[in-house]
Write an enzyme that holds these catalytic residues in place. Structure first.
Site, PDB file in Angstrom:
ATOM      1  N   ASP A   1       0.791  -1.345  -0.012  1.00 44.38           N
ATOM      2  CA  ASP A   1       0.001  -0.251  -0.221  1.00 44.38           C
ATOM      3  C   ASP A   1       1.150   1.716   0.004  1.00 44.38           C
ATOM      4  OD1 ASP A   1      -2.234  -1.889   0.704  1.00 44.38           O
ATOM      5  OD2 ASP A   1      -2.327  -2.148   2.470  1.00 44.38           O
TER       6      ASP A   1
ATOM      7  N   LYS B   1      -0.241   4.235  -8.039  1.00 35.03           N
ATOM      8  CA  LYS B   1      -0.369   5.156  -9.000  1.00 35.03           C
ATOM      9  C   LYS B   1       1.820   6.057  -9.292  1.00 35.03           C
ATOM     10  CE  LYS B   1       1.617  10.352  -7.238  1.00 35.03           C
ATOM     11  NZ  LYS B   1       1.195  10.737  -6.079  1.00 35.03           N
TER      12      LYS B   1
ATOM     13  N   HIS C   1      -4.604  -2.257  -6.114  1.00 35.12           N
ATOM     14  CA  HIS C   1      -3.364  -0.460  -6.680  1.00 35.12           C
ATOM     15  C   HIS C   1      -4.726   0.751  -6.934  1.00 35.12           C
ATOM     16  CE1 HIS C   1      -0.220  -2.933  -7.449  1.00 35.12           C
ATOM     17  NE2 HIS C   1      -0.731  -3.406  -6.035  1.00 35.12           N
TER      18      HIS C   1
ATOM     19  N   THR D   1      -6.575 -11.342   2.688  1.00 35.21           N
ATOM     20  CA  THR D   1      -7.979 -10.643   2.255  1.00 35.21           C
ATOM     21  C   THR D   1      -8.916 -11.782   1.805  1.00 35.21           C
ATOM     22  OG1 THR D   1      -6.678 -11.316   0.201  1.00 35.21           O
ATOM     23  CG2 THR D   1      -6.773  -9.267   1.714  1.00 35.21           C
TER      24      THR D   1
ATOM     25  N   ARG E   1      -6.332   0.452   8.099  1.00 35.29           N
ATOM     26  CA  ARG E   1      -5.331   0.472   7.975  1.00 35.29           C
ATOM     27  C   ARG E   1      -3.891  -0.169   9.724  1.00 35.29           C
ATOM     28  NH1 ARG E   1      -3.931   2.635   1.972  1.00 35.29           N
ATOM     29  NH2 ARG E   1      -4.654   1.001   1.196  1.00 35.29           N
TER      30      ARG E   1
HETATM   31  P1  GDP Z   1      -0.792   0.577  -3.965  1.00 36.30           P
HETATM   32  O1  GDP Z   1      -0.903  -1.088  -3.347  1.00 36.30           O
HETATM   33  O2  GDP Z   1       0.697   0.687  -3.452  1.00 36.30           O
HETATM   34  O3  GDP Z   1      -0.359   1.061  -5.230  1.00 36.30           O
HETATM   35  O4  GDP Z   1      -0.870   1.796  -2.681  1.00 36.30           O
HETATM   36  P2  GDP Z   1      -3.037   2.211  -2.249  1.00 36.30           P
HETATM   37  O5  GDP Z   1      -3.542   1.870  -3.865  1.00 36.30           O
HETATM   38  O6  GDP Z   1      -3.010   0.707  -1.620  1.00 36.30           O
HETATM   39  O7  GDP Z   1      -2.595   2.813  -1.370  1.00 36.30           O
HETATM   40  C1  GDP Z   1      -2.158   4.073  -1.418  1.00 36.30           C
HETATM   41  C2  GDP Z   1      -2.976   4.750  -1.456  1.00 36.30           C
HETATM   42  O8  GDP Z   1      -2.292   6.459  -1.058  1.00 36.30           O
HETATM   43  C3  GDP Z   1      -4.527   5.080  -2.574  1.00 36.30           C
HETATM   44  O9  GDP Z   1      -5.007   6.102  -2.333  1.00 36.30           O
HETATM   45  C4  GDP Z   1      -3.348   6.194  -3.197  1.00 36.30           C
HETATM   46  O10 GDP Z   1      -4.296   7.138  -3.935  1.00 36.30           O
HETATM   47  C5  GDP Z   1      -2.799   7.105  -2.537  1.00 36.30           C
HETATM   48  N1  GDP Z   1      -1.529   8.258  -2.350  1.00 36.30           N
HETATM   49  C6  GDP Z   1      -0.585   7.448  -3.068  1.00 36.30           C
HETATM   50  N2  GDP Z   1       0.387   8.122  -3.422  1.00 36.30           N
HETATM   51  C7  GDP Z   1       0.102   9.632  -2.855  1.00 36.30           C
HETATM   52  C8  GDP Z   1       0.438  11.053  -2.662  1.00 36.30           C
HETATM   53  O11 GDP Z   1       1.438  10.894  -2.776  1.00 36.30           O
HETATM   54  N3  GDP Z   1      -0.447  11.348  -1.522  1.00 36.30           N
HETATM   55  C9  GDP Z   1      -1.943  10.978  -0.841  1.00 36.30           C
HETATM   56  N4  GDP Z   1      -2.354  12.113  -0.325  1.00 36.30           N
HETATM   57  N5  GDP Z   1      -2.013   9.966  -1.742  1.00 36.30           N
HETATM   58  C10 GDP Z   1      -1.479   8.984  -2.683  1.00 36.30           C
END
Ligand code: GDP
Length: 420
Positions: free
Chosen positions: A13, A18, A41, A128, A303
């Protein structure tokens, strides 16, 4: 163009979705190399907000080929649902390919995952419940069914019936309902029909991309602390999120991977059980969770949250040799006057910066430095030097303690809120 692996440097996470979505704008081939639909993601771009579970985060570039690699376990019914949802939002999915060698996550894996968690009782892993562990177990035990096997319907139905003979015995032994072989095969074959010609041998696609020097991204799921071999066993996932596995799970020779991006959150979070030394159990943690909206993208579970623990990405760097770090969610740390920053563990009366195995790590107490906060909103910043000096200092401290340079900085959830 380099072949780039994008991997998690903490518990998962970190924001890999992104970063992959951002870099995929310039990529020709994006491959998810491990895991199943236990991933979530999150991608926010011009099409809307998406939580991708199986589909690579490159799907929003219509010119990139997106591959579910042979290292994945794929629930075809879940995949067909995800594809329909993407299509309904105007995202074309014709460029998706599923490796014929990927293993199928079958309905009995979901039933067995839930049974296993229930029977572990207080020792549960916090999975999960999507069947990923049992699907990998069957793969290793040579009971798995590979994606290409759906093409021979008669044989596929026989395999389903045969596997269910033993799986149903286990389910019934523990008081769960058995699965019907015909219904099970019907559901999976219907989902496979939707994919049709998109189940292919992906090796020639990768070879062609390498010959043409195309941009290739290898997208991992979860993070180093959940790695089957190097993570906090048994509170780990059933595959390897380390970049080393990107070679196997995507089907790409290891020496072709020349760039490894470690995605690291500016603080720490974890979903599921297992040791987490800098975890916050108080109101400060609750406030951080709410403000950063730290709820699982796959399950909605809250989380666990805590301060940055440099030992974790440092350990991930030792295993991955990151060419750069992508630090996400720096914006979230805006409101603090002072930010605790974990630099070592106190363990049995001595101090260490090494990562001990699980049950020793449970006894570790973090030692913190207190870094100054920046008390500022970072929105709109386009350059690292434009950040407040305390935020720049925080990033420098990450670089010093982890040992890798920061190449990307996330200051918001949108694709555009990234300093390169
Ligand atoms: P992944 O599984 O590694 O892709 O991560 P997730 O999507 O599960 O969780 C990352 C969360 O952080 C998501 O809700 C993203 O939209 C959010 N996110 C990613 N980068 C940033 C950031 O730079 N700033 C903020 N505020 N949120 C972010």
């Amino acid at each position: 163009m380099p072949v780039t692996a994008i991997v998690g440097a903490q518990w998962g996470d970190e924001g890999k979705g992104k970063i992959t979505d951002l870099l995929a704008q310039e990529a020709d081939l994006v491959i998810r190399f491990q895991g199943g639909n236990n991933a979530g993601h999150t991608v926010i771009n011009e099409y809307g907000t998406f939580k991708l579970h199986l589909v690579p985060s490159g799907i929003f570039n219509p010119d990139a080929l997106c591959v579910l690699g042979p290292g994945m376990v794929v629930d075809l019914v879940a995949l067909s649902t995800e594809l329909r949802e993407l299509e309904a939002s105007g995202v074309p999915t014709a460029n998706l390919r599923l490796s014929e060698r990927a293993h199928l996550l079958m309905p009995w894996h979901v039933a067995l995952d839930r049974l296993d968690e229930r029977e572990r009782g207080r020792q549960k892993l916090g999975t999960t419940g999507r069947g990923v562990g049992p699907a990998y177990s069957d793969k290793v035990a040579r009971h798995g069914i590979q994606a290409y096997e759906v093409c021979d319907e008669r044989r596929f139905r026989e395999r389903v019936a045969h596997e269910l003979e033993t799986k149903n015995k286990v389910l019934e032994r523990f008081g769960d309902a058995p699965l019907d072989a015909q219904e099970t095969a019907d559901a999976v074959l219907a989902a496979a029909a939707l994919l049709g010609e998109r189940i292919v041998d992906t090796l020639p696609l990768v070879e062609r991309a390498l010959e043409r020097d195309d941009g290739v991204l290898l997208e991992g799921q979860l993070g180093a602390m959940r790695d089957l071999d190097w993570g906090i066993y048994p509170y780990v996932t059933s595959s390897n999120p380390l970049a080393g596995f990107a070679s196997i799970g995507a089907g790409i020779p290891p020496r072709r991977i020349t760039r490894v991006i470690g995605v690291v959150k500016a603080y720490s979070t974890a979903v599921g059980e297992g040791p987490f030394p800098t975890e916050l159990h108080d109101a400060v943690g609750d406030e951080l969770r709410e403000r950063a909206f730290e709820y699982g993208a796959s399950t909605g579970r809250p989380r666990r949250v805590g301060w940055f623990d440099a030992l974790v990405p440092r350990y991930a760097h030792r295993l991955n040799a990151f060419t750069e770090l992508a630090v996400t969610k720096l914006d979230v740390l805006g409101p603090y006057e002072e930010i605790p920053f974990g630099v070592a563990y106190e363990l049995d009366g001595r101090q260490t910066t090494d990562m001990p195995p699980t049950h020793v790590l449970e006894r570790a107490r973090p030692r913190y430095e207190r870094l100054p906060g920046w008390l500022a909103d970072l929105a709109g910043t386009t350059d690292r030097r434009g950040l407040p000096s305390a935020a720049q200092q925080y990033l420098r401290r990450i670089e010093e303690t982890v040992g890798a340079r920061v190449g990307m900085i996330g200051i918001g959830p949108e694709r555009t809120a990234t300093i390169l």
